[in-house]
Each structure stands twice: as structure tokens, then as C-alpha cells.
Design a protein around this motif. Structure first.
Motif, short mmCIF file in Angstrom:
data_model
loop_
_atom_site.label_atom_id
_atom_site.label_comp_id
_atom_site.label_asym_id
_atom_site.label_seq_id
_atom_site.Cartn_x
_atom_site.Cartn_y
_atom_site.Cartn_z
N GLY A 179 -25.98 -5.68 -35.17
CA GLY A 179 -25.05 -5.27 -34.14
C GLY A 179 -24.89 -6.21 -32.96
O GLY A 179 -24.47 -5.79 -31.88
N PHE A 180 -25.19 -7.51 -33.14
CA PHE A 180 -25.08 -8.47 -32.05
C PHE A 180 -23.84 -9.36 -32.19
O PHE A 180 -23.41 -9.65 -33.31
CB PHE A 180 -26.31 -9.39 -32.00
CG PHE A 180 -27.56 -8.71 -31.55
CD1 PHE A 180 -27.88 -8.61 -30.21
CD2 PHE A 180 -28.45 -8.16 -32.48
CE1 PHE A 180 -29.04 -7.99 -29.79
CE2 PHE A 180 -29.61 -7.53 -32.09
CZ PHE A 180 -29.91 -7.45 -30.73
N LYS A 181 -23.31 -9.79 -31.05
CA LYS A 181 -22.29 -10.82 -31.01
C LYS A 181 -22.97 -12.12 -30.58
O LYS A 181 -23.82 -12.12 -29.68
CB LYS A 181 -21.18 -10.46 -30.01
CG LYS A 181 -20.23 -9.39 -30.53
CD LYS A 181 -19.40 -9.91 -31.69
CE LYS A 181 -18.34 -8.93 -32.13
NZ LYS A 181 -17.53 -9.46 -33.26
N VAL A 182 -22.58 -13.24 -31.19
CA VAL A 182 -23.27 -14.51 -30.99
C VAL A 182 -22.37 -15.55 -30.34
O VAL A 182 -21.21 -15.72 -30.75
CB VAL A 182 -23.79 -15.06 -32.32
CG1 VAL A 182 -24.51 -16.40 -32.11
CG2 VAL A 182 -24.72 -14.06 -33.01
N ASN A 183 -22.90 -16.23 -29.35
CA ASN A 183 -22.27 -17.42 -28.77
C ASN A 183 -23.14 -18.62 -29.13
O ASN A 183 -24.37 -18.55 -29.05
CB ASN A 183 -22.17 -17.32 -27.25
CG ASN A 183 -21.13 -16.32 -26.80
OD1 ASN A 183 -20.78 -15.40 -27.53
ND2 ASN A 183 -20.63 -16.49 -25.60
N ILE A 184 -22.51 -19.72 -29.49
CA ILE A 184 -23.24 -20.95 -29.83
C ILE A 184 -22.82 -22.06 -28.88
O ILE A 184 -21.63 -22.27 -28.65
CB ILE A 184 -22.95 -21.39 -31.28
CG1 ILE A 184 -23.48 -20.37 -32.29
CG2 ILE A 184 -23.56 -22.76 -31.56
CD1 ILE A 184 -23.13 -20.70 -33.74
N LEU A 224 -19.93 -14.16 -35.01
CA LEU A 224 -19.68 -15.31 -34.14
C LEU A 224 -18.53 -15.02 -33.18
O LEU A 224 -17.37 -14.92 -33.57
CB LEU A 224 -19.37 -16.55 -34.97
CG LEU A 224 -19.21 -17.87 -34.20
CD1 LEU A 224 -20.40 -18.13 -33.29
CD2 LEU A 224 -19.01 -19.03 -35.18
N ARG A 225 -18.86 -14.89 -31.91
CA ARG A 225 -17.88 -14.55 -30.88
C ARG A 225 -17.29 -15.80 -30.22
O ARG A 225 -16.09 -15.88 -29.99
CB ARG A 225 -18.53 -13.68 -29.79
CG ARG A 225 -17.64 -13.41 -28.59
CD ARG A 225 -18.39 -12.64 -27.51
NE ARG A 225 -17.56 -12.50 -26.32
CZ ARG A 225 -17.54 -13.36 -25.31
NH1 ARG A 225 -18.34 -14.43 -25.35
NH2 ARG A 225 -16.75 -13.17 -24.26
N GLN A 226 -18.15 -16.79 -29.90
CA GLN A 226 -17.68 -17.94 -29.13
C GLN A 226 -18.50 -19.18 -29.45
O GLN A 226 -19.70 -19.09 -29.71
CB GLN A 226 -17.77 -17.64 -27.62
CG GLN A 226 -17.34 -18.79 -26.72
CD GLN A 226 -17.23 -18.36 -25.26
OE1 GLN A 226 -16.89 -17.22 -24.97
NE2 GLN A 226 -17.50 -19.28 -24.34
N ILE A 227 -17.84 -20.33 -29.42
CA ILE A 227 -18.52 -21.62 -29.54
C ILE A 227 -18.18 -22.45 -28.31
O ILE A 227 -17.01 -22.63 -27.97
CB ILE A 227 -18.12 -22.38 -30.81
CG1 ILE A 227 -18.44 -21.56 -32.06
CG2 ILE A 227 -18.87 -23.72 -30.87
CD1 ILE A 227 -18.13 -22.28 -33.36
N ASN A 228 -19.21 -22.95 -27.64
CA ASN A 228 -19.05 -23.84 -26.50
C ASN A 228 -19.34 -25.27 -26.96
O ASN A 228 -20.47 -25.57 -27.37
CB ASN A 228 -20.01 -23.46 -25.38
CG ASN A 228 -19.88 -22.00 -24.97
OD1 ASN A 228 -18.78 -21.50 -24.79
ND2 ASN A 228 -21.01 -21.32 -24.83
N PHE A 229 -18.35 -26.13 -26.90
CA PHE A 229 -18.53 -27.53 -27.28
C PHE A 229 -18.77 -28.37 -26.03
O PHE A 229 -17.91 -28.45 -25.15
CB PHE A 229 -17.29 -28.05 -28.01
CG PHE A 229 -17.13 -27.54 -29.41
CD1 PHE A 229 -17.92 -28.03 -30.44
CD2 PHE A 229 -16.19 -26.56 -29.70
CE1 PHE A 229 -17.77 -27.57 -31.74
CE2 PHE A 229 -16.03 -26.09 -30.99
CZ PHE A 229 -16.83 -26.59 -32.02
#
Length: 291
Positions: free
Chosen positions: A76-81, A101-106
Motif C-alpha cells: 500500500g505504498f507510493k514510491v518516489n525515486i 511508482l508515483r514520481q521520479i526526480n532526475f
């Protein structure tokens, strides 16, 4: 039960780059096991719904990152990378369809932080290609970061590199305006739906060797975030990459007890008084952003 907006989980402290703005960890290289990851998620479940694969290291190096995303979804988690982006072409098929996978920060500034690294055009091209693919085939939020501005004076070289990257983004997304004219430090702009770009000043990582220190100030560490290093050590925030403010270890005590421990409470209460009680916090340049 204390709730956090996010909890950082360092799934590896190994990185494929050696950026001059990011101090290399002195800890032994390690990749988190599936067992430890699952244990962490079970312990933090009452405390947050959002986890970030970030502290030190490059998360896309982890060979089981797809399984980590699957387990995150199951629990039940949302993930940001947060990633330097150099490996996105190799791993994109393992992550782009994952519902967790909610968001990716490049961190686009990573490329210029490595002396002798070539092929910048391909690096940017691969990130922008993935960004467009994610835009079409997923609901992933993309944040393109250039956190390399100098407070005093940006060099001609740095300005040229940044402008080249911004121009590539303008061309890729057919933008009818110049990003440089719209973006300002601390305020991002929306490139397209779920795609953002922001520039920010380079900050000084906290280090006990730093000469400058400030006792007064505020921080969100242990207020809306905490972090767990690859070996299970709990620290107040994602900038304690050496585990100096060791609050405890999830292999020895439950996360709930650790964040309610005496040292954690002292940090929280100190910042409630706008006072840094830990030596490392007094030598943290990032904290200036909250003053």
C-alpha cells in the motif's frame, strides 16, 4: 502515532557516479535485501503512505528494484525515486509500468558534476525520451532538477551547460517560450502535464568538519520525514548519509519506538524552539532554506 509525509529508504549506498557536489559515503557498499525491505515496510506502515528510494547511492543500480516496487504496491505504498538518470535506458522496462511508482526526480546536474564524463547529449536524450514515454503510458510525475546554481556567481561554463539542457527540453516538448526566462531558484515550472522543472542553488551537505555552524533555525527532520539507511539505521533526514545521528536500528528495535526515543524527541523539540540540538544539524547548509 506520529505520521510522516515521507520516509526515505536507502535501498543501496552504491553509486555509479562520483559527483563533486555529493560527498562519497565512507560506509561499506551494500544493497538492501528483499527481507530487510519488507521488514522496513511493515514497521513504517502506520507512519506514512509515501516512501522515497533515496539517501546516498543510485537506486536504479539495484537489480531487484522491480521487486521492491511490487512489494511496495502490495503493502500500500507510493514510491518516489531520486536518480542521476544515467541508467534509465537500461532499467526503464522494469519500472515504467509499476503502479507503486508515483514520481521520479532526475538530478540533471549530476552529469556536469563528474569530471571526464562524456556523451551529455545522449544522457539528456535518454532522460527526455523516458519522460515522454512515461507521460504517454503512465501516470508517473517527472521532476527534472538542476540544483547547481551558485549563490554568488555562476561560471560561464555552468551557464552554458545549463542552457544546453534547457534548450534540449524546449525542443523536445516544443515549448513556445524560453525556460530560462520563466524559471527562478526555488520555484519550478510546469513543462507539461505531470512534468516539472526546477532550478535551485547548490547547498552544502551537513558535515561535522564544516567550520560554519548555526544553532538557531528550523528543519522538517522527524517532523514530516525520517530516513532509513541500507543497514537499517534510522536517521532524522535524507542528508545524514553517514548515519551520524543514529536513532536506532530496525533490526534491533521497532521503528515506532525509535522515532519516539529520547534523542529523536530532543531533535523534534529543539526545532520546535527553532534550535538545532545536534552538532550535525548545526553544520547543515540545507537547513538555511527553511529560515
Amino acid at each position: 502515532m506520529k505520521k510522516f509525509k515521507k520516509i526515505y529508504i536507502e535501498i543501496t549506498n552504491v553509486c555509479n557516479l562520483a559527483c563533486n557536489f555529493c560527498p562519497k559515503t565512507r560506509r561499506s557498499p551494500e544493497f538492501m535485501t528483499i527481507e530487510t525491505f519488507g521488514k522496513i515496510l511493515d514497521q513504517i506502515k502506520p507512519h506514512t503512505n509515501y516512501i522515497y528510494f533515496h539517501v546516498k547511492g543510485e537506486p536504479l543500480l539495484h537489480k531487484e528494484i522491480d521487486r521492491f516496487l511490487d512489494i511496495s504496491y502490495e503493502k500500500g505504498f507510493k514510491v518516489n525515486i531520486t536518480t542521476n538518470g544515467t541508467l534509465i535506458e537500461k532499467v526503464k522496462d522494469k519500472i515504467i509500468t509499476k503502479p507503486a511508482l508515483r514520481q521520479i526526480n532526475f538530478s540533471l546536474h549530476s552529469f556536469d558534476g563528474n569530471e571526464g564524463v562524456s556523451n551529455k547529449d545522449e544522457y539528456v536524450k535518454n532522460i527526455l525520451s523516458f519522460t515522454k514515454e512515461a507521460f504517454i503510458h503512465s501516470d508517473i510525475i517527472i521532476s527534472l532538477r538542476l540544483w547547481n546554481l551558485q549563490k554568488d556567481n555562476i561560471t560561464k561554463h555552468q551557464k552554458r551547460i545549463n542552457n544546453e539542457i534547457l534548450q534540449s527540453i524546449e525542443e523536445e516538448f516544443n515549448l513556445p517560450y524560453s525556460i530560462e526566462e520563466k524559471v527562478s531558484p526555488g520555484r519550478g515550472i510546469k513543462i507539461a502535464e505531470r512534468i516539472y522543472l526546477n532550478q535551485e542553488h547548490e547547498f552544502q551537505w551537513p558535515d561535522l568538519k564544516n567550520e560554519e555552524e548555526s544553532i538557531s533555525g528550523f528543519c522538517y527532520g522527524l517532523r514530516n520525514q525520517a530516513a532509513i539507511l541500507v543497514d537499517g539505521t534510522v536517521v532524522p533526514c535524507c542528508l545524514d548519509g553517514e548515519g551520524i545521528i543514529n536513532l536506532g536500528n530496525i533490526h534491533e528495535n521497532d521503528f515506532s519506538k525509535i522515532v519516539e526515543g529520547e534523542r529523536a524527541k530532543n531533535i523534534f523539540n529543539g526545532f520546535s524552539r527553532r534550535e538545532a540540538v545536534e552538532e550535525l544539524c548545526k553544520k547543515c547548509g540545507y537547513r538555511e532554506r527553511f529560515d
